[in-house]
Design a protein around this motif. Structure first.
Motif, mmCIF file in Angstrom:
data_model
loop_
_atom_site.group_PDB
_atom_site.id
_atom_site.type_symbol
_atom_site.label_atom_id
_atom_site.label_comp_id
_atom_site.label_asym_id
_atom_site.label_seq_id
_atom_site.Cartn_x
_atom_site.Cartn_y
_atom_site.Cartn_z
ATOM 1 N N THR A 75 0.814 -1.214 0.000
ATOM 2 C CA THR A 75 0.000 0.000 0.000
ATOM 3 C C THR A 75 0.848 1.264 0.000
ATOM 4 O OG1 THR A 75 -0.178 -0.176 2.413
ATOM 5 C CG2 THR A 75 -1.982 -1.074 1.104
ATOM 6 N N ASP A 76 2.063 1.187 0.542
ATOM 7 C CA ASP A 76 2.907 2.382 0.496
ATOM 8 C C ASP A 76 3.319 2.695 -0.942
ATOM 9 O OD1 ASP A 76 4.130 -0.068 0.897
ATOM 10 O OD2 ASP A 76 5.841 0.737 1.973
ATOM 11 N N TYR A 77 3.535 1.685 -1.781
ATOM 12 C CA TYR A 77 3.802 1.929 -3.196
ATOM 13 C C TYR A 77 2.536 2.423 -3.901
ATOM 14 C CZ TYR A 77 8.160 -0.710 -2.558
ATOM 15 O OH TYR A 77 9.387 -1.132 -2.137
ATOM 16 N N MET A 78 1.409 1.860 -3.548
ATOM 17 C CA MET A 78 0.157 2.188 -4.211
ATOM 18 C C MET A 78 -0.217 3.657 -4.036
ATOM 19 S SD MET A 78 -3.465 0.163 -3.809
ATOM 20 C CE MET A 78 -3.650 0.568 -2.072
ATOM 21 N N PHE A 79 0.133 4.236 -2.880
ATOM 22 C CA PHE A 79 -0.227 5.611 -2.582
ATOM 23 C C PHE A 79 0.850 6.618 -2.990
ATOM 24 C CE2 PHE A 79 -3.387 3.539 -0.057
ATOM 25 C CZ PHE A 79 -4.422 4.452 0.060
ATOM 26 N N ASP A 80 1.914 6.132 -3.608
ATOM 27 C CA ASP A 80 3.065 7.005 -3.851
ATOM 28 C C ASP A 80 2.733 8.188 -4.764
ATOM 29 O OD1 ASP A 80 5.704 7.241 -2.930
ATOM 30 O OD2 ASP A 80 6.490 6.666 -4.893
ATOM 31 N N ASP A 81 1.868 7.992 -5.753
ATOM 32 C CA ASP A 81 1.560 9.052 -6.701
ATOM 33 C C ASP A 81 0.540 10.055 -6.177
ATOM 34 O OD1 ASP A 81 3.315 8.230 -8.636
ATOM 35 O OD2 ASP A 81 1.857 7.057 -9.758
ATOM 36 N N VAL A 82 -0.176 9.717 -5.129
ATOM 37 C CA VAL A 82 -1.254 10.609 -4.670
ATOM 38 C C VAL A 82 -0.977 11.236 -3.312
ATOM 39 C CG1 VAL A 82 -3.012 9.400 -5.999
ATOM 40 C CG2 VAL A 82 -2.557 8.675 -3.653
ATOM 41 N N ALA A 83 0.005 10.756 -2.599
ATOM 42 C CA ALA A 83 0.283 11.271 -1.258
ATOM 43 C C ALA A 83 1.543 12.132 -1.265
ATOM 44 C CB ALA A 83 0.453 10.122 -0.263
ATOM 45 N N LEU A 84 1.463 13.260 -0.562
ATOM 46 C CA LEU A 84 2.624 14.141 -0.445
ATOM 47 C C LEU A 84 3.658 13.574 0.514
ATOM 48 C CD1 LEU A 84 0.648 17.488 -0.171
ATOM 49 C CD2 LEU A 84 1.938 16.682 -2.144
ATOM 50 N N TYR A 85 3.191 12.786 1.458
ATOM 51 C CA TYR A 85 4.079 12.114 2.420
ATOM 52 C C TYR A 85 3.587 10.680 2.499
ATOM 53 C CZ TYR A 85 6.494 11.022 6.816
ATOM 54 O OH TYR A 85 7.292 10.454 7.773
ATOM 55 N N ASN A 86 4.478 9.704 2.373
ATOM 56 C CA ASN A 86 4.062 8.312 2.263
ATOM 57 C C ASN A 86 5.123 7.426 2.899
ATOM 58 O OD1 ASN A 86 2.662 5.997 1.412
ATOM 59 N ND2 ASN A 86 3.786 5.919 -0.518
ATOM 60 N N GLN A 87 4.819 6.874 4.073
ATOM 61 C CA GLN A 87 5.787 6.056 4.793
ATOM 62 C C GLN A 87 5.111 4.849 5.423
ATOM 63 O OE1 GLN A 87 9.095 6.363 4.937
ATOM 64 N NE2 GLN A 87 9.067 8.204 3.650
ATOM 65 N N ARG A 88 5.938 3.847 5.747
ATOM 66 C CA ARG A 88 5.461 2.653 6.442
ATOM 67 C C ARG A 88 5.982 2.664 7.876
ATOM 68 N NH1 ARG A 88 6.789 -3.219 4.018
ATOM 69 N NH2 ARG A 88 5.470 -2.343 2.371
#
Length: 608
Positions: free
Chosen positions: A108-121
């Protein structure tokens, strides 16, 4: 592991759980009744500036996507205060089994990479507070989504479990936040004033970044003699009845806005990166000053002579006294006359008595039913055109829609969020049947939490914008755009809410007013003509050519579509703002009557 923590929590502890089953298990296992996230947000907004919990400790959140103590009451305060950013945690598979094709093992962290300004696990219990605080600050500062992937085994673990490396000092982060207000250097402001000085045809392009600066925008417009063109996402930055604005631009724009951009010799861009580059002045046509608090966006759409990195309101306030008054008011006066003619045309389109009802009619009728503090949530599709042109946003009202992403189905979730954030205000979603059917299950959320949102759905049983894009942009016959009809009123009633169906344009305004006065959530279904085109303000020759090709190649109901478009043009022959204004009035009226009969005959031969 979680239930003992809930049992041991003090009386001032806030227990939050999003999942229905999770809330039930917590109640059954502990006797404590957790709140849903929507209830927490409503509570936070009513309390205003949240203080400490009753026992003097920070309240803690536990449940789906929130670890024990992650964020707490102060984190919630920071999230609510911003009003625009959003930090979201999503459950992931067990950390120890990620990458082993385990149950629900999705990156899910890869899946949200294009839409989230900050994306971490989340990498462990000692990681939770650090990244949560940073995620919230990022969402608030950059006004966009932040996403955390939270493995299930870390969610279930005690907050104090796991090893903590000596460099990760406990308590080193903070929930303190203040929105940044940046103002450009004085020499840059002076340079901007010099560039704009002496220009006789200036235009202001304002977007969502100019919200809250209405007084400053109008003051600058008055001094420069400049009409204010609005990007659709900035529809509420200046009220539609302002004497300075020419309304929207782009495919959903107004004729005066297009005229102003085509003729201007100076462009002041305030808080906008409106993406339709072909609607800007030609490169080299106009000098340009741009104000934006994101420096990387300066010069993104048009060559900028003086970039001003700063907050829109604060920068305009500093720039205003430096500007030289433009004594030549002819450009602004011409734009104002154009807007008077444009609003006459919009009223004509919005009050027509044709059957089936025109989609512009419910949008126009909505104006009389909106309260002074209304929040209107638009959507993507042909409804974008009707909202942009027919709905008049007044001072004190708010408007938003998906914007640059142009996502369908945004209207309903936007409305839910707006009603939670502003429980005392009227919230209306203006959407189409294609968008609403994609997100219709969320209407139950409004019913469950007694959110009195009103959904106005323009129903044409078609993916209307795709249909017209296929024909006008590609020259192809419409394909795969028909929708299975749904009874939205019946659905609303099945959910325990109320619904109203509007079919007659003559009673539309009264029915709209009545439906919006009802208590609780309501769906207003408006049956409209699916063959009404979202005409641009100026019809281009290549658009006519492509449409002709599409009709010739076998578009269904092509005779009726062609006759309807011709009749619309002839009906508007007396309006200077219409593409058909060159047709003599008497000729247009006589021809419209004849074409109307032919259209009705075509309708009888090919019923819907």
């Amino acid at each position: 592991m979680l239930l003992p923590k809930v049992r041991a929590a003090g009386p001032g502890t806030l227990i939050v759980a999003d999942g229905f089953s999770c809330r039930g298990q917590i109640t059954a296992g502990t006797g404590r009744r957790p709140l849903h996230l929507a209830q927490v947000l409503a509570l936070a907004i009513r309390e205003g500036e949240l203080g400490p919990a009753a026992d003097g400790t920070a309240a803690r959140a536990a449940g789906d996507g929130a670890g024990d103590g992650a964020g707490g009451r102060a984190g919630l305060r920071a999230l609510v205060a911003g009003g625009t950013g959003a930090a979201v945690a999503v459950a992931a598979a067990l950390a120890a089994l990620i990458g082993t094709s385990y149950l629900q093992d999705v990156n899910t962290d890869y899946m949200f990479d294009d839409v989230a300004l900050y994306n971490q696990r989340i990498m462990g219990p000692a990681h939770v507070v650090n990244v949560t605080d940073y995620a919230v600050r990022t969402a608030l500062t950059q006004r966009g989504p932040a996403h955390l992937t939270f493995p299930i085994d870390y969610q279930a673990a005690p907050a104090s479990s796991g090893s903590r490396f000596r460099r990760n000092v406990e308590g080193h982060t903070s929930t303190a936040y203040r929105p940044p207000i940046r103002v450009p250097r004085r020499q840059d402001l002076d340079a901007a004033a010099r560039v704009l000085s002496g220009r006789s045809r200036p235009v202001i392009l304002a977007g969502a970044g100019a919200r809250g600066a209405v007084d400053e925008l109008e003051a600058v417009a008055e001094k420069l003699g400049a009409p204010i063109v609005k990007a659709q996402l900035g529809k509420d930055c200046v009220p539609d009845d302002s004497p300075y604005t020419t309304g929207p631009i782009g495919l959903v724009g107004s004729r005066p806005s297009e005229d102003a951009m085509e003729e201007c010799d100076a462009l002041l861009i305030v808080g906008s990166t409106m993406p339709y580059i072909e609607y800007y002045p030609a490169p080299g046509q106009a000098v340009c000053v741009q104000i934006d608090d994101m420096p990387e966006r300066l010069g993104l759409r048009y060559p900028v002579d003086v970039p001003l990195a700063g907050d829109a309101r604060a920068t305009l306030a500093e720039l205003l006294p430096l500007l030289t008054r433009n004594e030549d008011r002819s450009f602004l006066t011409r734009a104002q006359q154009g807007m008077r003619e444009w609003w006459r045309l919009m009223e004509e389109r919005g009050t027509r008595a044709d059957m089936p009802m025109k989609p512009q009619v419910p949008a126009w009728a909505l104006n009389g039913a909106l309260r002074p503090d209304a929040i209107v949530c638009g959507d993507s599709g042909t409804v974008t055109s009707w909202a942009a042109r027919q709905i008049k946003i007044r001072r004190g009202q708010m408007f938003s829609f998906s914007g640059t992403n142009c996502s369908m189905a945004a209207g309903l979730p936007y409305a839910i969020g707006a009603q939670v954030a502003y429980p005392g205000r009227q919230v209306v979603a203006f959407t189409g049947d294609g968008s609403l059917t994609m997100q219709l299950g969320d209407f139950l959320t409004a019913v469950q939490h007694d959110l009195p949102i009103k959904i106005v759905v323009v129903k044409n049983n078609s993916l209307g914008l795709i249909k017209w894009e296929q024909m006008v942009f590609l020259g192809n016959p419409e394909y795969g755009v028909n929708l299975a009809p749904i009874d939205f009123v019946g659905f609303a009633e099945a959910c325990g809410a109320r619904g109203m169906c509007i079919t007659d344009p003559r009673s539309c305004a009264d029915q709209m007013y009545e439906a919006l006065s009802w208590d609780g959530p309501v769906i207003v279904e408006c049956l409209v003509d699916q063959h009404e085109p979202p005409l641009p303000a100026k019809v281009k020759s290549h658009q006519v050519r492509k449409l002709t090709e599409a009709l010739a190649q076998g578009t269904p109901n092509r005779n009726r579509i062609a006759l309807q478009m011709v009749k619309d043009m002839l009906d508007e022959s007396s309006f200077a703002a219409s593409p058909a204004h060159a047709v003599p009035r008497k000729v247009g009226q006589a021809a419209a009557t004849l074409v109307g009969r032919l259209r009705d005959r075509a309708r009888g031969e090919h019923p819907e």
